[in-house]
Motif scaffolding. Structure first.
Motif, mmCIF file in Angstrom:
data_model
loop_
_atom_site.group_PDB
_atom_site.id
_atom_site.type_symbol
_atom_site.label_atom_id
_atom_site.label_comp_id
_atom_site.label_asym_id
_atom_site.label_seq_id
_atom_site.Cartn_x
_atom_site.Cartn_y
_atom_site.Cartn_z
ATOM 1 N N HIS A 1 1.019 -0.814 0.016
ATOM 2 C CA HIS A 1 0.528 -0.675 -0.095
ATOM 3 C C HIS A 1 0.723 1.068 0.082
ATOM 4 O O HIS A 1 0.513 2.216 -0.659
ATOM 5 N N TYR B 1 -3.903 -1.085 7.341
ATOM 6 C CA TYR B 1 -4.193 -1.198 5.523
ATOM 7 C C TYR B 1 -4.459 -3.130 6.035
ATOM 8 O O TYR B 1 -4.873 -3.794 4.885
ATOM 9 N N ASP C 1 -7.494 2.419 -2.538
ATOM 10 C CA ASP C 1 -6.764 0.946 -3.155
ATOM 11 C C ASP C 1 -8.039 -0.102 -2.717
ATOM 12 O O ASP C 1 -7.995 -0.573 -3.273
#
Length: 162
Positions: free
Chosen positions: A33, A88, A123
């Motif tokens: 990420h 994440y 993302d």
């Protein structure tokens, strides 16, 4: 400004996070990420955040290895507790869960609480798009101070991010 190859950034950051207690899988996801944000031109959410995350780990605001708990679940929904794990990692797993649910039920909604910074929001909807779906994500400001009073409220409960 120096130019460093993405794979070197990835491997170096991964080693830093592992030294701070992250598992190989966690460090891998976080660095995918962070480097991805840099490659997308979103440098504020890239590798520049590594020192901040290490400080958050030291303060207990990010907990490497934190278990992801499913607190409530239905065929189309889930409410997850990230136990202050890497945002994440928690959000990637949540989106994977949403995609799996939507594949069988045509729609899914997942909520998460108690997780670290999730980084570049794009993302996660992109994960849905790669699976042939539409995805949305919203978030608050985590442990950061709240600055915005909700409509009709008296106390700040929201961050300033959209």
């Amino acid at each position: 400004m120096p130019s460093i190859a993405p794979d070197i950034l990835h491997d170096t950051g991964k080693a830093i996070f592992q030294a701070a207690g992250a598992s190989d899988e966690e460090a891998q996801i976080v660095m995918e990420h962070l480097v991805g944000a840099n490659l997308a031109g979103h440098d504020s959410h890239g590798v520049i955040l590594i020192p901040s995350y290490i400080n958050r780990i030291k303060r207990g605001h990010i907990v490497p290895g934190a278990p992801l708990e499913i607190e409530r679940e239905s065929p189309t929904t889930a409410h997850l507790n990230g136990n202050w794990g890497f945002g994440y990692v928690v959000t990637t797993r949540a989106m994977e869960m949403a995609i799996a649910k939507a594949k069988t039920q045509n729609v899914a909604a997942i909520t998460i609480h108690l997780q670290g910074h999730v980084g570049r929001l794009a993302d996660y909807p992109l994960m849905a798009a790669k699976a042939g779906m539409i995805g949305m994500i919203t978030c608050d400001s985590g442990r950061a101070p709240k600055s915005v009073v909700p409509f009709g409220g008296r106390v700040a409960r929201l961050g300033t991010n959209p």
